[in-house]
Design an enzyme around this catalytic site. Structure first.
Site, mmCIF file in Angstrom:
data_model
loop_
_atom_site.group_PDB
_atom_site.id
_atom_site.type_symbol
_atom_site.label_atom_id
_atom_site.label_comp_id
_atom_site.label_asym_id
_atom_site.label_seq_id
_atom_site.Cartn_x
_atom_site.Cartn_y
_atom_site.Cartn_z
ATOM 1 N N LYS A 495 25.196 35.534 52.481
ATOM 2 C CA LYS A 495 26.599 35.182 52.290
ATOM 3 C C LYS A 495 27.482 36.104 53.133
ATOM 4 O O LYS A 495 27.044 37.178 53.544
ATOM 5 C CB LYS A 495 26.952 35.318 50.806
ATOM 6 C CG LYS A 495 26.738 36.727 50.271
ATOM 7 C CD LYS A 495 26.794 36.780 48.767
ATOM 8 C CE LYS A 495 26.554 38.207 48.291
ATOM 9 N NZ LYS A 495 26.312 38.295 46.857
ATOM 10 N N TYR A 720 51.614 56.487 65.724
ATOM 11 C CA TYR A 720 52.665 55.957 64.852
ATOM 12 C C TYR A 720 53.032 56.923 63.740
ATOM 13 O O TYR A 720 52.191 57.635 63.217
ATOM 14 C CB TYR A 720 52.208 54.647 64.209
ATOM 15 C CG TYR A 720 52.206 53.470 65.157
ATOM 16 C CD1 TYR A 720 53.388 53.028 65.752
ATOM 17 C CD2 TYR A 720 51.021 52.800 65.425
ATOM 18 C CE1 TYR A 720 53.372 51.940 66.618
ATOM 19 C CE2 TYR A 720 50.996 51.707 66.273
ATOM 20 C CZ TYR A 720 52.182 51.283 66.875
ATOM 21 O OH TYR A 720 52.173 50.221 67.709
ATOM 22 N N MET A 771 46.442 49.120 65.433
ATOM 23 C CA MET A 771 45.820 47.805 65.276
ATOM 24 C C MET A 771 44.582 47.665 66.166
ATOM 25 O O MET A 771 43.536 47.214 65.723
ATOM 26 C CB MET A 771 46.836 46.713 65.622
ATOM 27 C CG MET A 771 46.316 45.315 65.335
ATOM 28 S SD MET A 771 47.457 44.037 65.877
ATOM 29 C CE MET A 771 48.813 44.245 64.748
HETATM 30 C C1 LIG Z 1 25.423 39.241 46.444
HETATM 31 C C2 LIG Z 1 24.502 38.905 45.366
HETATM 32 C C3 LIG Z 1 23.230 39.519 45.273
HETATM 33 C C4 LIG Z 1 22.779 40.633 46.153
HETATM 34 O O1 LIG Z 1 23.262 41.876 45.702
HETATM 35 P P1 LIG Z 1 22.933 43.240 46.464
HETATM 36 O O2 LIG Z 1 23.517 44.283 45.631
HETATM 37 O O3 LIG Z 1 23.567 43.140 47.796
HETATM 38 O O4 LIG Z 1 21.458 43.302 46.558
HETATM 39 C C5 LIG Z 1 22.366 39.059 44.312
HETATM 40 N N1 LIG Z 1 22.731 38.077 43.454
HETATM 41 C C6 LIG Z 1 23.944 37.493 43.493
HETATM 42 C C7 LIG Z 1 24.277 36.440 42.509
HETATM 43 C C8 LIG Z 1 24.870 37.883 44.432
HETATM 44 O O5 LIG Z 1 26.066 37.317 44.477
#
Ligand SMILES: *Cc1c(COP(=O)(O)O)cnc(C)c1O
Length: 827
Positions: A495, A720, A771
């Site tokens: 993800k 800045y 930036m």
């Molecule tokens: C992101 C996520 C993980 C992974 O977690 P880590 O701490 O990065 O290993 C596992 N299960 C779910 C449901 C997640 O959203």
């Protein structure tokens, strides 16, 4: 590989040949594989089903059979069913041992010298340098750093009668391994590079490790080593004192030894002066670091021992280059992808590079190979061309460009080919639109300088980049796997652009590593993966109602966490007339984010799901809220208990089994006993370990270069809001990275430091982060414009950077903006 019949192989392996096909005995085998992903010439391949800690080759036999492979070496007879009516099996008790026995047999067919190199560091470099230095010899050598129990055997299988010298590496990680490698290699000459503390955990002490390594050299007529090291020379003298092995110790210190090399270090070069058989010699190498000097000395000692000292060879030392054993993936012009491998060219490494090309090419792109002449093979020209053309066909390459005299002379051998005599000729004919939408492997011997081709085809971009090391990710994946039972499945979280490291490239690598599931946050991320040709099952953690139809269209598997979602998704699935559509069932065991708790909603869904023929529960899972914190360990255990209870209720209602999973990365490391049927790996893959059980490798290296250095006088301010005050004259380096790249304002005013790679020191930020730019205080360090800067990586560890910003590594990684180009490398 030497051609052998199945019957002969069964004899060599002392195995039993069982064939469903009467004519099989004389069947010719011309290649061996242990990895179902790399089989190209299916028909004549013999597959050894190796049983490893994590993988069992027997599990891939069915897939290979479908691909057309017909010959297998197995140890598990349960596999013998009439499903394989055209296959032949050689049955042995241990398939790895069988592979080694076969390699040992192949080794014995050849009578030219075999040089074996072992030691903690430098094996690959000494091997590659000897190859570069001995241009007149026809050398067969281990591809890359193939030096393991399997790697050594596979290397030996490449021996042919067209070589006149073989150079193989041997590496071990525990006692008992070297004897086996020694039997395979039976070396005539040995080099012991040095001893360090890698793999020390499996040995009592360094002495034991040295003794184990020396077992490689028992058949050697000559052994080369450094007299100036500790432990090694003593052990060697002790072991070989009463044998006929000639000991060739060289030294930088002991003037009265035969191989005394007097060295003189300059800024970037080192001179060697030495005498041999009364004659004086000198040479120069373009390095001044101790490791390179030692590696060069080993090469020199070997060359002297082989009587190969000549002006040409001595001059060749001056042209040695760093050994880059990695393949580099970059974005090219016109939507092309470039895979750079321009440090060597031989048939074996061409095979490996083509595998990487296959792994990384999406279905919408053409596969192109730009290859230089392959030198020093000793092979007959026609035969070599035939072999290249074979590999090109088998790997379904669409377009081939050959550069060099040999290719030019054999212009007509491939219908898809263009040939050029020199790199210059190719470049002067190159037009901007010659390459579009292609994955291009650029591979050549050093002397062809293919880096020029790569530079011409590369997309020009911003000098700030994030280098993603796919091989380190694989290592992290394997470290986590080592805590799991072989049967436990792995879902990898990709993800948020794979935690910032890039979705498609990472997913391809993971698919190649055969992980069981990938998980994304939203449907769009999953669609991108499917469009890039990813076939691994993909779970969508936050399926949104508007995307239900596309989820089904792209075969994505939703996470069902509420009754409303269940009903909505089932309705769409019914409308599309799908049956048994895979879904995943989320239980809230204490995180209180998404998922079912015990209660009416849960009961309602249980009742509906148990009678649904539209949806099918593939897994039930829950998420731990604090698996990385010891003070919450009791709570973690309670979450597990609650999950077990609720998933048990689900199991009672359903007629089918499903996988259960609760562990994330920290959970796997700290509570492997709670692994159930599956785990979900996230941050661990990307380099963060939360207990000392595993050492995770940093996988993301964020780098830039200094744009400008200026001196600012006392009383002035920097940037800045005039935050950076200067009390005495300061040298300020400007770097082209700012908060728009994800280098946040929290890093300003000395809160973070960067690593100045040339000077090998850390230097603090000064003033506010802008930036697109930041300022670094480099007073007194001698920094110049163009110097490389590491913002995050080996020296500035991700967790350190997170701490400086008062946040967690996840936020830093996912916050590096898309403007920062990702470059992928794999060793
Ligand atoms: C992101 C996520 C993980 C992974 O977690 P880590 O701490 O990065 O290993 C596992 N299960 C779910 C449901 C997640 O959203």
């Amino acid at each position: 590989m030497i051609e052998v019949s199945l019957n002969q192989i069964a004899d060599i392996l002392e195995g039993k040949l069982q064939s469903f096909n009467n004519a099989a005995e004389d069947f010719k085998i011309t290649s061996v594989s242990i990895d179902s992903r790399t089989v190209v010439d299916s028909v004549h391949t013999l597959f050894f089903a190796i049983v490893g800690e994590r993988n069992n080759g027997h599990n891939y036999i069915e897939e290979l059979y479908l691909k057309g492979v017909r010959s297998f070496v197995i140890s598990d007879k349960a596999i013998l069913t009439d499903n394989f009516s055209e296959a032949s099996f050689v049955i042995v008790s241990d398939t790895l041992q069988a592979l080694q026995n076969f390699a040992a047999w192949v080794r014995k067919q050849y009578h030219y010298p075999v040089l074996a190199i072992t030691g903690s560091n430098g094996k690959t470099i000494v091997k590659e340098w000897l190859f570069e230095l001995l241009q007149n010899r026809k050398i067969i050598r281990s591809p890359k750093s193939y030096n393991s129990q399997v790697g050594v055997s596979l290397s030996v299988l490449n021996m042919t009668n067209q070589s006149d010298l073989a150079i193989f590496e041997a590496g071990i990680s525990k006692p008992g391994e070297m004897e086996k490698l020694a039997k395979v290699l039976m070396p005539n000459i040995g080099i012991f590079t040095n001893i360090g503390d890698a793999h020390q955990e499996n040995f009592d002490d360094v002495e034991q490790k040295v003794e184990e390594k020396l077992k490689l050299f028992e058949t050697c007529e000559r052994l080369i080593f450094c007299l100036d090291q500790k432990i090694v020379p003593n052990k060697i003298q002790h072991k070989f004192k009463k044998t006929s092995t000639e000991l060739l110790g060289w030294s930088f210190e002991k003037e009265n030894t035969d191989l005394f090399f007097k060295i003189e270090k300059k800024r970037n070069t080192t001179k060697f002066n030495f005498q041999y058989k009364g004659k004086k010699y000198r040479l120069k190498i373009p390095f001044a670091d101790d490791a390179s000097i030692e590696n060069a000395a080993h090469c020199l000692a070997f060359i002297i021992s082989q009587n190969e000292l000549s002006t040409e060879v001595l001059d060749a030392f001056g042209n040695l280059q760093p050994v880059a054993m990695r393949l580099e993936l970059k974005e090219g012009i016109n939507n092309c992808t470039l895979i750079n491998d321009y440090y060597n060219s031989d048939i074996n490494s061409l095979g490996i590079a083509l595998q990487f090309l296959n792994q990384q090419t999406t279905s919408s792109k053409k596969k192109t190979v730009i290859l230089s002449d392959i030198q020093q093979t000793g092979m007959d020209e026609k035969e070599l061309i035939k072999e290249v053309s074979n590999l090109i066909h088998l790997n379904k390459v669409d377009r081939f460009i050959g550069i060099g005299e040999v290719f030019e002379r054999n212009k007509d051998f491939l219908s898809i080919a263009d040939m050029f005599e020199t790199t210059n000729e190719f470049l002067s004919n190159l037009r901007n639109d010659d390459f579009t939408n292609e994955s291009i492997l650029i591979k050549g011997a050093r002397s062809f300088h293919f880096e020029r081709i790569s530079a011409a085809l590369q997309k020009k971009y911003h000098r700030t980049r994030l280098e993603i090391r796919l091989h380190e990710m694989i290592e992290n994946l394997n470290s986590f796997k080592s805590l799991l039972k072989p049967s436990t499945k792995i879902m990898v979280m990709v993800k948020a652009f794979s935690y910032g490291s890039g979705t498609v490239e990472v997913a391809k690598m993971l698919q190649y590593q055969k992980v069981d599931y990938l998980a994304v946050a939203v449907a769009d991320e999953g669609i991108e993966l499917r469009q890039a040709g990813i076939e691994t099952p993909i779970v969508v953690m936050n399926p949104e109602a508007h995307s239900f139809e596309t989820i089904i269209e792209f075969r994505l598997e939703p996470n069902i966490y509420s009754e409303e979602l269940f009903v909505g998704f089932e309705t769409v699935a019914q409308k599309l007339a799908v049956r048994d559509y895979p879904v995943h069932f989320k239980i809230d065991s204490g995180m209180h984010r998404l998922g079912f708790c015990d209660g009416n909603e849960f009961e309602n869904v249980l009742n509906r799901i148990s009678t649904s023929s539209t949806l099918k529960v593939k897994s039930a899972f829950s998420h731990l809220a604090a698996s990385d914190e010891a003070k919450h360990d009791r709570f973690t255990q309670e979450q597990y208990d609650r999950f077990k209870e609720l998933s048990g209720k689900l199991r009672e209602k359903l007629s089918c089994k499903f996988d259960k999973h609760i562990l994330n990365s920290a959970g796997i490391e700290r509570f492997p006993e709670l692994q159930m049927e599956m785990v979900r790996l996230g941050i661990g893959l990307y380099g963060i370990s939360s207990a000392s059980r595993i050492t995770c490798k940093p996988i993301a290296h964020w780098m830039t270069v200094v744009s400008q250095v200026r001196t600012v006088g006392p009383g002035e301010t920097i940037g800045y809001s005039r935050k950076g005050n200067v009390d005495s004259a300061r040298e300020i380096a400007v770097i082209p990275v700012g908060y728009a790249d994800g280098y946040g304002r929290r890093f300003g005013n000395g809160n973070a430091r960067v690593w100045m790679s040339s000077q090998e020191v850390e230097a603090p930020t000064i003033g506010n982060i802008c930036m697109d730019m930041s300022m670094i205080d480099v007073t007194g360090l001698g920094v110049k414009a163009g110097d490389p800067v590491e913002l995050m990586g080996e020296h500035i560890h991700l967790s350190k950077l997170a701490k400086w910003a008062g946040t967690i590594p996840y936020e830093i990684l996912t916050g590096i903006s898309q403007r920062v180009k990702r470059i992928y490398v794999q060793e």
